[in-house]
Write an enzyme that holds these catalytic residues in place. Structure first.
Site, PDB file in Angstrom:
ATOM      1  CG  LEU A 106      52.073  44.867  19.006  1.00 23.24           C
ATOM      2  CD1 LEU A 106      52.209  46.319  19.780  1.00 23.24           C
ATOM      3  CD2 LEU A 106      52.081  43.599  20.168  1.00 23.24           C
ATOM      4  CG  ASP A 107      46.058  40.960  19.339  1.00 14.72           C
ATOM      5  OD1 ASP A 107      46.530  40.093  18.418  1.00 14.72           O
ATOM      6  OD2 ASP A 107      46.000  40.494  20.593  1.00 14.72           O
ATOM      7  CE1 TYR A 108      41.229  48.719  15.037  1.00 12.11           C
ATOM      8  CE2 TYR A 108      39.941  48.193  17.121  1.00 12.11           C
ATOM      9  CZ  TYR A 108      40.364  49.198  15.946  1.00 12.11           C
ATOM     10  OH  TYR A 108      39.450  50.203  15.594  1.00 12.11           O
ATOM     11  CB  THR A 110      47.574  44.651  21.899  1.00  6.55           C
ATOM     12  OG1 THR A 110      46.752  43.597  22.237  1.00  6.55           O
ATOM     13  CG2 THR A 110      49.021  44.622  22.770  1.00  6.55           C
TER      14      THR A 110
END
Length: 244
Positions: A106-108, A110
Site C-alpha cells: 500500500l502506498d505511503y 494509503t
C-alpha cells in the site's frame, strides 16, 4: 508444530518466502536445489519439513507458515526496511518471531488492510491478477467526475506505459459544496500507485485512500496500527477464493 507430511519441494521452497513456486521450479530444474546435500532436479520430488533443503547454497530456515492482517496507518512504508529511517509495516508486528513480509504493498499515504506472511506461495497466489481476488478501496477525490469519465475507469486509463483500470466502481457520496466525491473502487491487480495515477490522469486527484476489503476480509473492530493473525479457516477460505 512441524509435521512429517510430504509436500512438493517447490511448494516448501515457496512457503519459506525465498521465491514464488514458479521460480522455485526453475531453480530445481537448473540444479540449484539440494535436499539432504543431494542435488534434486525432479519437480515431482516430495519432502517433509524435517529435510534439509538448500537453495543456491543457502539452507532454508524451518518456519511454520504464518499469516497476519495489519491495519496499515497512513505515513508507513509497505516494506520490512527503509533506508530513510521511516516507519515500516513490520514495526507494528515486532513481537512476531517469524521473518514475515507484506503481500503486495500500500502506498505511503494509503491506509487499510495489508496482509503479511512468510509463505511465498500464498503471497504469489494473492498478488497475481489471474486469481481475481477483490481488493476494495475507498477514495476521496478533489473534483466531481461525471458518469462518462467514471466509465473510463472500467475501460482503462493510460498512465505512462500502463493501462490502469478497475473491475467495478460505486459512487458513495458527492459533496458539491466541497467539490469532492467518495468512490468505492475494486481492483484485481494493483500496480504502483494504481488508483492515484488513474485518477490523476482523469484530472481528479485523490486526497485520501483506504483499502477496506481484501477478498472477504475487512477492518471490522480494528484501528490503525492494529494487527491480528488470520485464523486457519480464513487462510483456507482465501486459498479457495483464489482458486475459484
Amino acid at each position: 508444530m512441524m509435521t512429517n507430511t510430504l509436500e512438493r519441494l517447490q511448494k516448501v521452497i515457496a512457503q519459506s518466502g525465498v521465491t514464488s513456486r514458479r521460480k522455485a521450479e526453475k531453480l530445481i530444474a537448473d540444479g540449484k536445489v539440494k535436499v539432504n546435500k543431494k542435488t534434486v532436479t525432479e519437480l515431482g520430488t516430495k519432502v517433509t519439513h524435517q529435510d534439509n533443503i538448500e537453495v543456491d547454497g543457502v539452507l532454508l530456515e524451518k518456519e511454520e507458515p504464518v499469516y497476519y492482517m495489519l491495519y496499515k496507518p497512513r505515513g508507513v512504508i509497505s516494506s520490512i526496511t527503509d533506508d530513510k529511517g521511516r516507519k515500516v509495516v513490520t514495526d507494528y508486528l515486532g513481537e512476531v518471531p517469524e521473518r514475515i513480509y507484506p503481500i503486495g504493498r500500500l502506498d505511503y499515504d494509503t491506509s487499510g488492510i495489508l496482509l503479511l506472511t512468510n509463505d511465498g506461495d500464498f503471497a504469489n497466489m494473492l498478488m497475481h491478477p489471474r486469481y481475481g481476488v477483490d481488493k476494495v478501496y475507498v477514495a476521496k477525490t478533489d473534483g466531481i467526475p461525471d458518469k462518462q469519465e467514471l466509465n473510463k475507469l472500467r475501460k482503462g486509463v493510460r498512465s505512462d506505459n500502463d493501462l490502469l483500470k478497475v473491475v467495478r466502481y460505486k459512487v458513495l457520496e458527492v459533496d458539491r459544496q466541497k467539490n469532492t466525491m467518495i468512490l468505492e473502487l475494486t481492483l484485481h491487480e494493483g500496480k504502483n500507485r494504481h488508483i492515484r495515477r488513474m485518477m490523476d490522469a482523469l484530472g481528479y486527484p485523490v486526497s485520501k485512500l483506504k483499502r477496506e476489503k481484501y477478498g472477504f476480509l475487512n477492518l471490522q473492530r480494528m484501528q490503525p496500527g492494529d494487527f491480528r493473525p488470520l485464523t486457519p479457516h480464513e487462510v483456507k477460505k482465501m486459498r479457495l477464493l483464489a482458486n475459484d
